[in-house]
Design a protein around this motif. Structure first.
Motif, PDB file in Angstrom:
ATOM      1  N   ILE A 195       0.833  -1.204   0.000  1.00  0.00           N
ATOM      2  CA  ILE A 195       0.000   0.000   0.000  1.00  0.00           C
ATOM      3  C   ILE A 195       0.870   1.258   0.000  1.00  0.00           C
ATOM      4  O   ILE A 195       1.992   1.251   0.503  1.00  0.00           O
ATOM      5  CB  ILE A 195      -0.952   0.026   1.213  1.00  0.00           C
ATOM      6  CG1 ILE A 195      -0.163  -0.042   2.521  1.00  0.00           C
ATOM      7  CG2 ILE A 195      -1.958  -1.121   1.129  1.00  0.00           C
ATOM      8  CD1 ILE A 195      -1.008   0.134   3.774  1.00  0.00           C
ATOM      9  N   SER A 196       0.310   2.337  -0.552  1.00  0.00           N
ATOM     10  CA  SER A 196       1.008   3.615  -0.562  1.00  0.00           C
ATOM     11  C   SER A 196      -0.009   4.744  -0.464  1.00  0.00           C
ATOM     12  O   SER A 196      -1.070   4.698  -1.101  1.00  0.00           O
ATOM     13  CB  SER A 196       1.817   3.764  -1.847  1.00  0.00           C
ATOM     14  OG  SER A 196       2.372   5.066  -1.937  1.00  0.00           O
ATOM     15  N   GLU A 229       5.142   3.968   1.841  1.00  0.00           N
ATOM     16  CA  GLU A 229       4.791   2.672   1.242  1.00  0.00           C
ATOM     17  C   GLU A 229       5.056   1.579   2.265  1.00  0.00           C
ATOM     18  O   GLU A 229       6.028   1.643   3.013  1.00  0.00           O
ATOM     19  CB  GLU A 229       5.615   2.433  -0.020  1.00  0.00           C
ATOM     20  CG  GLU A 229       5.203   1.198  -0.806  1.00  0.00           C
ATOM     21  CD  GLU A 229       5.936   1.075  -2.135  1.00  0.00           C
ATOM     22  OE1 GLU A 229       5.489   1.686  -3.120  1.00  0.00           O
ATOM     23  OE2 GLU A 229       6.990   0.380  -2.146  1.00  0.00           O
ATOM     24  N   GLU A 230       4.175   0.579   2.294  1.00  0.00           N
ATOM     25  CA  GLU A 230       4.295  -0.464   3.326  1.00  0.00           C
ATOM     26  C   GLU A 230       3.715  -1.777   2.831  1.00  0.00           C
ATOM     27  O   GLU A 230       2.694  -1.806   2.142  1.00  0.00           O
ATOM     28  CB  GLU A 230       3.548  -0.004   4.592  1.00  0.00           C
ATOM     29  CG  GLU A 230       3.737  -0.908   5.784  1.00  0.00           C
ATOM     30  CD  GLU A 230       5.134  -0.809   6.379  1.00  0.00           C
ATOM     31  OE1 GLU A 230       5.558  -1.797   6.994  1.00  0.00           O
ATOM     32  OE2 GLU A 230       5.795   0.241   6.222  1.00  0.00           O
ATOM     33  N   ASN A 231       4.371  -2.873   3.200  1.00  0.00           N
ATOM     34  CA  ASN A 231       3.804  -4.205   2.988  1.00  0.00           C
ATOM     35  C   ASN A 231       2.775  -4.468   4.081  1.00  0.00           C
ATOM     36  O   ASN A 231       3.042  -4.207   5.258  1.00  0.00           O
ATOM     37  CB  ASN A 231       4.898  -5.280   3.061  1.00  0.00           C
ATOM     38  CG  ASN A 231       5.834  -5.224   1.872  1.00  0.00           C
ATOM     39  OD1 ASN A 231       5.395  -5.125   0.736  1.00  0.00           O
ATOM     40  ND2 ASN A 231       7.131  -5.280   2.116  1.00  0.00           N
ATOM     41  N   ALA A 232       1.624  -4.970   3.716  1.00  0.00           N
ATOM     42  CA  ALA A 232       0.565  -5.211   4.694  1.00  0.00           C
ATOM     43  C   ALA A 232      -0.250  -6.431   4.282  1.00  0.00           C
ATOM     44  O   ALA A 232      -0.066  -6.996   3.204  1.00  0.00           O
ATOM     45  CB  ALA A 232      -0.342  -3.980   4.809  1.00  0.00           C
ATOM     46  N   ALA A 275      -7.419   0.253   9.518  1.00  0.00           N
ATOM     47  CA  ALA A 275      -5.986  -0.063   9.625  1.00  0.00           C
ATOM     48  C   ALA A 275      -5.605  -0.224  11.088  1.00  0.00           C
ATOM     49  O   ALA A 275      -6.154   0.477  11.952  1.00  0.00           O
ATOM     50  CB  ALA A 275      -5.152   1.042   8.983  1.00  0.00           C
ATOM     51  N   ASP A 276      -4.682  -1.141  11.364  1.00  0.00           N
ATOM     52  CA  ASP A 276      -4.235  -1.235  12.759  1.00  0.00           C
ATOM     53  C   ASP A 276      -3.277  -0.087  13.052  1.00  0.00           C
ATOM     54  O   ASP A 276      -2.640   0.462  12.150  1.00  0.00           O
ATOM     55  CB  ASP A 276      -3.649  -2.618  13.065  1.00  0.00           C
ATOM     56  CG  ASP A 276      -2.215  -2.814  12.625  1.00  0.00           C
ATOM     57  OD1 ASP A 276      -1.360  -2.039  13.069  1.00  0.00           O
ATOM     58  OD2 ASP A 276      -1.953  -3.745  11.845  1.00  0.00           O
ATOM     59  N   GLU A 277      -3.166   0.288  14.319  1.00  0.00           N
ATOM     60  CA  GLU A 277      -2.475   1.530  14.685  1.00  0.00           C
ATOM     61  C   GLU A 277      -0.982   1.519  14.380  1.00  0.00           C
ATOM     62  O   GLU A 277      -0.344   2.569  14.370  1.00  0.00           O
ATOM     63  CB  GLU A 277      -2.696   1.843  16.159  1.00  0.00           C
ATOM     64  CG  GLU A 277      -2.092   0.852  17.129  1.00  0.00           C
ATOM     65  CD  GLU A 277      -2.314   1.276  18.576  1.00  0.00           C
ATOM     66  OE1 GLU A 277      -2.376   2.484  18.828  1.00  0.00           O
ATOM     67  OE2 GLU A 277      -2.447   0.373  19.434  1.00  0.00           O
ATOM     68  N   SER A 278      -0.388   0.353  14.108  1.00  0.00           N
ATOM     69  CA  SER A 278       1.021   0.329  13.736  1.00  0.00           C
ATOM     70  C   SER A 278       1.241   1.071  12.422  1.00  0.00           C
ATOM     71  O   SER A 278       2.314   1.636  12.188  1.00  0.00           O
ATOM     72  CB  SER A 278       1.523  -1.116  13.630  1.00  0.00           C
ATOM     73  OG  SER A 278       0.845  -1.824  12.607  1.00  0.00           O
ATOM     74  N   LYS A 298       3.465   4.749  11.192  1.00  0.00           N
ATOM     75  CA  LYS A 298       4.350   4.765  10.026  1.00  0.00           C
ATOM     76  C   LYS A 298       3.955   5.823   8.997  1.00  0.00           C
ATOM     77  O   LYS A 298       4.374   5.766   7.848  1.00  0.00           O
ATOM     78  CB  LYS A 298       4.383   3.377   9.385  1.00  0.00           C
ATOM     79  CG  LYS A 298       5.015   2.328  10.288  1.00  0.00           C
ATOM     80  CD  LYS A 298       5.025   0.952   9.639  1.00  0.00           C
ATOM     81  CE  LYS A 298       5.680  -0.064  10.560  1.00  0.00           C
ATOM     82  NZ  LYS A 298       5.711  -1.422   9.970  1.00  0.00           N
ATOM     83  N   GLY A 299       3.109   6.764   9.407  1.00  0.00           N
ATOM     84  CA  GLY A 299       2.809   7.889   8.537  1.00  0.00           C
ATOM     85  C   GLY A 299       1.479   7.831   7.817  1.00  0.00           C
ATOM     86  O   GLY A 299       1.153   8.727   7.035  1.00  0.00           O
TER      87      GLY A 299
END
Length: 349
Positions: free
Chosen positions: A92-93, A98-101, A130-133, A137-138
């Protein structure tokens, strides 16, 4: 204890070196224990919040949710309280980050969704919680998320408590949303069924399915056992090193004081009394070293960034502290054996 403490005060430099080594060992031990707990928590925190008893998967899926696929009707009436789980990996971005989820497709009132901390639950397609982690991360409320493997856009409408699954942050959506990304997850298909039923082992399932106890399922998560075993071995080696170092230091000090022990024996001091002195000295220096290491660990934890997967537990730190002191006492047994062999006549000359 009085004699032991007075000798420590008279030989500050000598005993400070031993305490310094113990401080470094205990500091590293506490940090490793926190890292082990943090990595375990990253893998299982989302699953623990399900408070489930078992999970049903396809037998050929090697206990991996994303590789499992079956008709959800196969377990529709078999178990007491259950909910379907559909899973898909996504990148996702929000245009900046950008993050792997992992994207979870769940029903509206599924017990798989943790407690909300901000925003609202999803009511439409392409809305996600979305979980708060991810918040750390922005990512923020209202973000439009683009996906690397699809032209679909997701919108964050809420944040839940942290619910990482196998070290990955999780997005929760409805089943229609995940079906758009993975057409194989049609309305009659699911990757898994999560069960809350104390009697799940007594229920029958089709031959192509298996029910797995949640704790066993967690242990078989990719990398979970390897990480835990590696860090636990490191902790065990640290304890062995601690016993060895303490044993060597005290053994050398004991050899330097052979004549003194000979004089004390000649004056009527028993082996048992002298052994208590050595044990008292070891306990004092181990206690001081462990407490300083603990204080340094607590100070360090206050400055560590949130991305570091470390989690401290007072109970765990206390247990490791007690074990470290006990191991140090075991290491002093070599000195006690040496004292027992001291001959007063030879020592005096």
């Amino acid at each position: 204890m009085f004699l032991a403490w007075n000798e420590i005060k008279r030989n500050k430099l000598k005993f400070s070196l031993i305490i310094g080594v113990l401080v470094m060992i205990s500091y590293l031990l506490f940090l490793l224990s926190g890292l082990a707990s943090g990595l375990m928590n990253m893998n299982r925190e989302g699953i623990d919040k399900w408070q489930a008893d078992a999970i049903v998967l396809n037998k050929d899926a090697n206990q991996t949710v994303e590789q499992s696929l079956f008709n959800k009707e196969d377990v529709s009436n078999s178990l007491k309280k259950q909910t379907t789980l559909k899973q898909s990996g996504v990148i996702i971005s929000n245009g900046t980050h950008e993050e792997n989820a992992l994207l979870f497709g769940v029903t509206d009132k599924s017990f798989l969704v943790p407690k909300m901390i901000e925003g609202k639950k999803f009511h439409k397609d392409n809305e996600v919680i979305a979980d708060e982690s991810l918040k750390d991360k922005g990512f923020k409320l209202g973000d439009k998320l683009s996906l690397s493997q699809s032209d679909e856009k997701l919108k964050i409408v809420g944040f839940s408590e942290s619910a990482k699954y196998n070290a990955s942050p999780v997005l929760f959506s409805n089943n229609n949303t995940i079906q758009k990304l993975n057409p194989s997850l049609s309305s009659d298909k699911t990757n898994a069924v999560v069960v809350k039923d104390a009697n799940w082992q007594k229920k029958s399932l089709p031959n192509n399915l298996e029910a797995i106890k949640i704790e066993n399922f967690i242990k078989n998560l990719p990398g979970y056992q390897a990480q835990n075993l590696t860090l636990n071995f490191m902790i065990i080696f640290l304890l062995v090193i601690s016993a060895t170092v303490i044993g060597i230091f005290l053994y050398v000090i004991t050899l330097q004081k052979t004549n003194l022990f000979g004089v004390l024996k000649a004056q009527g001091f028993t082996n048992g009394y002298l052994a208590k002195v050595v044990l008292s000295q070891t306990f004092i220096i181990a206690l001081i070293g462990t407490l300083i290491g603990l204080i340094l660990t607590i100070i360090t934890s206050a400055f560590l960034p949130s991305v570091v997967p470390i989690k401290f537990s007072i109970v765990t730190l206390t247990i490791y502290g007690v074990v470290l002191i006990a191991v140090s006492l075991i290491g002093s047994l070599f000195s006690i054996l040496t004292i027992r062999k001291v001959d007063p006549l030879k020592a005096i000359g």
